[in-house]
Design an enzyme around this catalytic site. Structure first.
Site, PDB file in Angstrom:
ATOM      1  N   ALA A  60      37.942  15.193 -39.333  1.00 32.47           N
ATOM      2  CA  ALA A  60      38.685  15.261 -40.592  1.00 32.47           C
ATOM      3  C   ALA A  60      38.724  16.722 -41.021  1.00 32.47           C
ATOM      4  O   ALA A  60      37.921  17.534 -40.557  1.00 32.47           O
ATOM      5  CB  ALA A  60      37.971  14.423 -41.648  1.00 32.47           C
ATOM      6  N   GLY A  99      36.230  12.383 -36.939  1.00 35.26           N
ATOM      7  CA  GLY A  99      37.463  11.611 -37.035  1.00 35.26           C
ATOM      8  C   GLY A  99      38.318  11.709 -35.781  1.00 35.26           C
ATOM      9  O   GLY A  99      39.134  10.825 -35.515  1.00 35.26           O
ATOM     10  N   GLU A 102      36.777   9.184 -33.513  1.00 32.22           N
ATOM     11  CA  GLU A 102      37.056   7.863 -34.105  1.00 32.22           C
ATOM     12  C   GLU A 102      38.491   7.442 -33.795  1.00 32.22           C
ATOM     13  O   GLU A 102      38.761   6.276 -33.515  1.00 32.22           O
ATOM     14  CB  GLU A 102      36.825   7.918 -35.621  1.00 32.22           C
ATOM     15  N   GLU A 122      29.107  13.979 -38.058  1.00 33.31           N
ATOM     16  CA  GLU A 122      29.192  13.897 -39.519  1.00 33.31           C
ATOM     17  C   GLU A 122      27.847  14.071 -40.212  1.00 33.31           C
ATOM     18  O   GLU A 122      27.748  14.649 -41.289  1.00 33.31           O
ATOM     19  CB  GLU A 122      29.797  12.542 -39.933  1.00 33.31           C
TER      20      GLU A 122
HETATM   21  C1  3H9 Z   1      34.912  13.719 -40.248  1.00 36.70           C
HETATM   22  O1  3H9 Z   1      35.586  13.717 -39.263  1.00 36.70           O
HETATM   23  C2  3H9 Z   1      34.812  12.584 -41.202  1.00 36.70           C
HETATM   24  C3  3H9 Z   1      35.293  11.261 -40.662  1.00 36.70           C
HETATM   25  O2  3H9 Z   1      34.256  10.569 -40.013  1.00 36.70           O
HETATM   26  C4  3H9 Z   1      35.821  10.365 -41.728  1.00 36.70           C
HETATM   27  C5  3H9 Z   1      35.155  10.494 -43.075  1.00 36.70           C
HETATM   28  C6  3H9 Z   1      35.692   9.585 -44.120  1.00 36.70           C
HETATM   29  N1  3H9 Z   1      37.826  21.031 -40.900  1.00 36.70           N
HETATM   30  O3  3H9 Z   1      33.330  26.565 -35.621  1.00 36.70           O
HETATM   31  P1  3H9 Z   1      34.402  27.531 -35.328  1.00 36.70           P
HETATM   32  C7  3H9 Z   1      37.400  25.753 -38.899  1.00 36.70           C
HETATM   33  S1  3H9 Z   1      33.990  15.036 -40.712  1.00 36.70           S
HETATM   34  C8  3H9 Z   1      38.296  22.211 -41.367  1.00 36.70           C
HETATM   35  O4  3H9 Z   1      34.183  28.956 -35.667  1.00 36.70           O
HETATM   36  P2  3H9 Z   1      34.127  27.061 -32.506  1.00 36.70           P
HETATM   37  C9  3H9 Z   1      36.215  26.664 -39.107  1.00 36.70           C
HETATM   38  O5  3H9 Z   1      35.858  26.713 -40.471  1.00 36.70           O
HETATM   39  C10 3H9 Z   1      34.324  16.294 -39.532  1.00 36.70           C
HETATM   40  N2  3H9 Z   1      38.077  23.386 -40.737  1.00 36.70           N
HETATM   41  O6  3H9 Z   1      34.938  27.440 -33.828  1.00 36.70           O
HETATM   42  C11 3H9 Z   1      36.731  27.970 -38.572  1.00 36.70           C
HETATM   43  O7  3H9 Z   1      37.568  28.529 -39.571  1.00 36.70           O
HETATM   44  P3  3H9 Z   1      37.630  30.101 -39.782  1.00 36.70           P
HETATM   45  C12 3H9 Z   1      33.625  16.058 -38.263  1.00 36.70           C
HETATM   46  C13 3H9 Z   1      37.379  23.360 -39.619  1.00 36.70           C
HETATM   47  O8  3H9 Z   1      35.092  27.169 -31.399  1.00 36.70           O
HETATM   48  C14 3H9 Z   1      37.604  27.547 -37.414  1.00 36.70           C
HETATM   49  O9  3H9 Z   1      37.926  26.173 -37.649  1.00 36.70           O
HETATM   50  N3  3H9 Z   1      33.833  17.180 -37.411  1.00 36.70           N
HETATM   51  C15 3H9 Z   1      36.862  22.165 -39.081  1.00 36.70           C
HETATM   52  O10 3H9 Z   1      32.846  27.790 -32.455  1.00 36.70           O
HETATM   53  C16 3H9 Z   1      36.933  27.668 -36.062  1.00 36.70           C
HETATM   54  O11 3H9 Z   1      35.680  26.981 -36.107  1.00 36.70           O
HETATM   55  C17 3H9 Z   1      33.015  18.232 -37.430  1.00 36.70           C
HETATM   56  O12 3H9 Z   1      32.064  18.284 -38.173  1.00 36.70           O
HETATM   57  C18 3H9 Z   1      37.124  20.961 -39.772  1.00 36.70           C
HETATM   58  N4  3H9 Z   1      36.688  19.774 -39.318  1.00 36.70           N
HETATM   59  O13 3H9 Z   1      33.745  25.521 -32.686  1.00 36.70           O
HETATM   60  C19 3H9 Z   1      33.354  19.328 -36.470  1.00 36.70           C
HETATM   61  N5  3H9 Z   1      36.173  22.448 -37.938  1.00 36.70           N
HETATM   62  O14 3H9 Z   1      38.153  30.646 -38.487  1.00 36.70           O
HETATM   63  C20 3H9 Z   1      33.165  20.655 -37.099  1.00 36.70           C
HETATM   64  C21 3H9 Z   1      36.301  23.792 -37.763  1.00 36.70           C
HETATM   65  O15 3H9 Z   1      38.529  30.247 -40.954  1.00 36.70           O
HETATM   66  N6  3H9 Z   1      33.591  21.737 -36.266  1.00 36.70           N
HETATM   67  N7  3H9 Z   1      37.015  24.331 -38.757  1.00 36.70           N
HETATM   68  O16 3H9 Z   1      36.216  30.495 -40.066  1.00 36.70           O
HETATM   69  C22 3H9 Z   1      32.871  22.237 -35.242  1.00 36.70           C
HETATM   70  O17 3H9 Z   1      31.832  21.716 -34.891  1.00 36.70           O
HETATM   71  C23 3H9 Z   1      33.382  23.459 -34.561  1.00 36.70           C
HETATM   72  O18 3H9 Z   1      34.269  24.090 -35.449  1.00 36.70           O
HETATM   73  C24 3H9 Z   1      34.115  23.219 -33.224  1.00 36.70           C
HETATM   74  C25 3H9 Z   1      34.737  24.561 -32.743  1.00 36.70           C
HETATM   75  C26 3H9 Z   1      33.106  22.724 -32.193  1.00 36.70           C
HETATM   76  C27 3H9 Z   1      35.235  22.217 -33.389  1.00 36.70           C
END
Ligand code: 3H9
Length: 686
Positions: A60, A99, A102, A122
């Site tokens: 998400a 998400g 999911e 999450e």
């Molecule tokens: C969810 O899904 C809830 C559901 O179950 C339903 C609930 C009701 N959203 O980490 P990076 C941005 S909860 C918005 O440096 P990497 C991040 O801020 C979500 N922004 O890259 C950064 O921005 P900036 C579950 C996001 O290659 C840029 O993307 N998912 C999100 O080292 C690059 O990120 C997670 O918790 C996001 N979801 O790693 C996954 N994710 O460049 C969270 C990233 O402006 N994300 N950004 O600073 C991660 O674990 C890592 O970002 C990922 C990439 C592995 C994807």
């Protein structure tokens, strides 16, 4: 953000929402409308969900949290996919997270490339997979594996996903084309449309094992102490086992709603972005050229040096480890080997791997062997004269392009740099103990450190799996400088009336892994203590003179059971403390838990404000990243600066003023703290 491309009879839903293809509002609209079109168009026989860019949907959009989520909701989209009469295949590369996974689980089939990773992280942002993840994942991989993945939050690789049925095939070549070919096979060979919601056998297995949930609770209790989300995750998975699918989904929603706008989730979400912000240095652009790092040197094979060497090895970077004497080198290498063997005995990797890793370390007693290293990290005794000599020597032997780094935890990096002919290539890399485990590295930027060298050190730290944070030069940098303030108060509190175990308990209950006295016992009370000159001037000296050197001698502030190493309060310490206080004319009094907490945390906040105003930290949130990663500040409280904002800076200032009236000197508020409090602002909106 979503387009529909037709490849013959297969429609490809293409998500294109950089950087991580999060399920933002526009993506939800696109997927919803795309699925409607696919259902309505008779020429389409199957669908593929594929993402452009570096990754499959990574979850998400976390930025949309905390405000009402506009329609369509992701569960409606998933329901359209799952009930589609035409097969829907998820094509996964990069990371299918939250998400994203999911959504993939609502597809009938999932294919992935070899290096894809899949997970439900999450819990790390204080919530649960509220898009059906807690109901679908156990139906696919079984309850035990789902518990592990959902409460741990760590993703798994494609191979493991295949073994657990989470994907159906690992594909080679161009992913989208391979997924379309897979979809055609499903149509051509008439495979059934697998709806995860209908799977029952894995749930039946869990029903035959009623203790499975409490077992898991016990296993994770220590690691998840204080966090609310893991328990709600478990309850949601329990619901998957005990309720029909639709009711389970509703229960998941209730449990999710309890978390999503709660204090912990807010703090953890804040922290997610804080950690990413810390990777950016305003005057060092992304395009800054990096130096090549293909080999490293570490000077000093003690606990720190050995741990630092392991970091390089773990990242596949060969390391030259140098000690002054052969015996010390052998001892250091033996400790590294033992650490690796312990990991192997726990099943983390094979004994062959132990040998492979040891093979990447070249032990030596000659600093001349650093000649071909791209970076050398010095981890010798903390003494300025020694460090200067060492750096002058490194300057002589190392190649012109080599970076020289000091692991000092408080010394002046500018002074160290001045001992070399290349101050632009010198900086601090302050690892935390145990260096092979702790994530934090304070990257100490000297006055002359070049941007290229700084950017290289940041990028290298990330390659080592660390969380680097840039700090400026001052005594103790950010972390230890703030810790010193807490120490002063903890020491005063036990003279004024509290006992070491009272202070430790309050901080432990606050969520820290241990309090200052347990920490001293672990490190050894005799650090910096000299038997010859010891004259009972401090409580520490008195304890050391009595042979109470900490855990290693069986007693310190606490007494330790020789078999279990369990600590217990000791009446001897209590009487030593009261005698010492009496000799100083201190009348001991009852001290409340609230006072202990305020006196231990507010001076840290005050010091944080000074650090910020002096520019030693670039942002308040960087200080939080340091405290969460280096000192175990509870993630669900965001960090000391976030905590200060959450209780209100006026509260901190009012308490400070009260302490100044009570104790006098030493309780002056930092100008920034007072100013922000007067303006009704916080550190994070300053
Ligand atoms: C969810 O899904 C809830 C559901 O179950 C339903 C609930 C009701 N959203 O980490 P990076 C941005 S909860 C918005 O440096 P990497 C991040 O801020 C979500 N922004 O890259 C950064 O921005 P900036 C579950 C996001 O290659 C840029 O993307 N998912 C999100 O080292 C690059 O990120 C997670 O918790 C996001 N979801 O790693 C996954 N994710 O460049 C969270 C990233 O402006 N994300 N950004 O600073 C991660 O674990 C890592 O970002 C990922 C990439 C592995 C994807």
């Amino acid at each position: 953000m979503v387009t529909l491309e037709e490849r013959g009879v297969v429609a490809v839903l293409v998500v294109d929402n950089p950087p991580v293809n999060a399920l933002s509002h526009g993506v939800r609209i696109g997927l919803y409308e795309g699925m409607k079109r696919i259902a309505a168009d008779d020429s389409i026989q199957a669908a593929v969900l594929w993402c452009r860019g570096r990754t499959f949907i990574a979850g998400a959009d976390i930025r949309e949290f905390g405000r009402p989520r506009e329609d369509p909701q992701t569960n409606e989209i998933r329901s359209l996919m799952e009930s589609s009469k035409k097969p829907v295949v998820a094509a996964i590369h990069g990371t299918a997270l939250g998400g994203g996974l999911e959504t993939a689980m609502a597809c009938h089939y999932r294919v992935a490339v070899e290096d894809a990773r899949l997970g439900l992280p999450e819990v790390k942002i204080g919530i649960l997979p509220g898009g059906g993840g807690t109901q679908r994942l156990p139906r696919i991989v079984g309850v035990r594996k789902a518990l592990e993945m959902i409460t741990g939050g760590e993703p798994i690789g494609a191979q493991e996903a295949l073994e657990n049925g989470l994907i159906d095939e690992i594909v080679e070549g161009e992913l989208c084309a391979a997924a379309a070919a897979f979809a055609l096979r499903v149509v051509g060979e008439g495979w059934p449309l697998k709806r995860v919601r209908d799977l029952e056998d894995k749930l039946a297995e869990a029903r035959a094992e009623p203790g499975i949930f409490d077992d898991h609770r016990r296993r994770i209790a220590r690691k998840t102490r204080g966090f609310r989300a893991p328990e709600n995750c478990i309850r949601a998975i329990e619901a998957a086992v005990s309720l029909p699918f639709e009711e389970g989904l509703r229960r998941e929603q209730e449990l999710s709603a309890e978390l999503v706008n709660g204090e912990q989730a807010k703090a953890q979400r804040y922290y997610f972005f804080a950690e990413r912000a810390a990777q950016k240095v305003p005057d060092v652009p992304k395009e800054t050229p990096l130096r090549t790092i293909e080999s490293a040197g570490v000077l000093g094979a003690g606990t720190m040096g050995g741990g630092i060497a392991m970091n390089f090895v773990n990242a596949g970077i060969p390391v030259t480890l140098v000690e002054v004497e052969e015996s010390a080198l052998e001892r250091g290498l033996a400790v590294v080997r033992r650490n690796y063997e312990r990991s192997a005995s726990r099943g983390r990797f094979s004994m062959d791997e132990v040998e492979r890793r040891m093979g990447l370390i070249r032990g030596s007693v000659d600093t001349g062997d650093f000649a071909d290293c791209d970076i050398v990290v010095e981890a010798v005794f903390e003494n300025m004269d020694l460090k200067k000599r060492v750096f002058a020597g490194l300057d002589d032997v190392c190649g012109d392009n080599a970076i020289l780094a000091s692991n000092t935890s408080y010394l002046d990096v500018n002074e160290i740099a001045a001992a070399t002919s290349r101050p632009e290539a010198v900086l601090g890399t302050h690892f935390f103990s145990p260096a092979n485990v702790m994530k934090l590295v304070e990257i100490v930027r000297g006055e002359k450190t070049s941007k290229e060298v700084l950017a290289t050190a940041m990028s290298l730290a990330k390659r080592l799996g660390k969380v680097p944070v840039v700090v400026g030069v001052c005594n103790g940098f950010v972390g230890n400088r703030m810790l010193a303030q807490r120490r002063v108060q903890a020491d005063r509190l036990i003279l004024e009336g509290a006992l070491p175990w009272d202070v430790d308990r309050v901080l432990y209950d606050f969520g820290l892994p241990m309090g200052p006295f347990a920490m001293s016992d672990l490190a050894g009370l005799d650090i910096g203590w000299d038997r010859e000159s010891s004259a009972g001037r401090t409580l520490r000296e008195v304890l050391c003179e009595r042979g109470r050197l900490g855990q290693k001698s069986g007693s310190g502030y606490y007494t330790y059971d020789p078999d279990t190493r369990k600590s217990s309060p000791d009446p001897e310490v209590e009487s030593v403390i009261s005698d010492f206080a009496a000799a100083q004319g201190i009348v001991r009094r009852q001290i409340s838990d609230d006072e202990i907490l305020a006196r231990c945390t507010y001076p840290m906040i005050n010091e944080g404000a000074k650090i910020l105003e002096e520019g030693i930290a670039l942002r308040a949130s960087d200080i939080d990243v340091i405290w969460v990663n280096g000192y175990g500040w509870p993630l669900y409280r965001g960090g000391p600066m976030y905590y200060a904002d959450s209780i209100g800076l006026q509260t901190v200032v009012a308490a400070y003023d009260g302490f100044r009236d009570q104790f006098g000197e030493g309780w002056e508020t930092a100008p920034l703290l007072r100013r922000l409090a007067e303006q009704g602002r916080g550190f994070l909106d300053s």
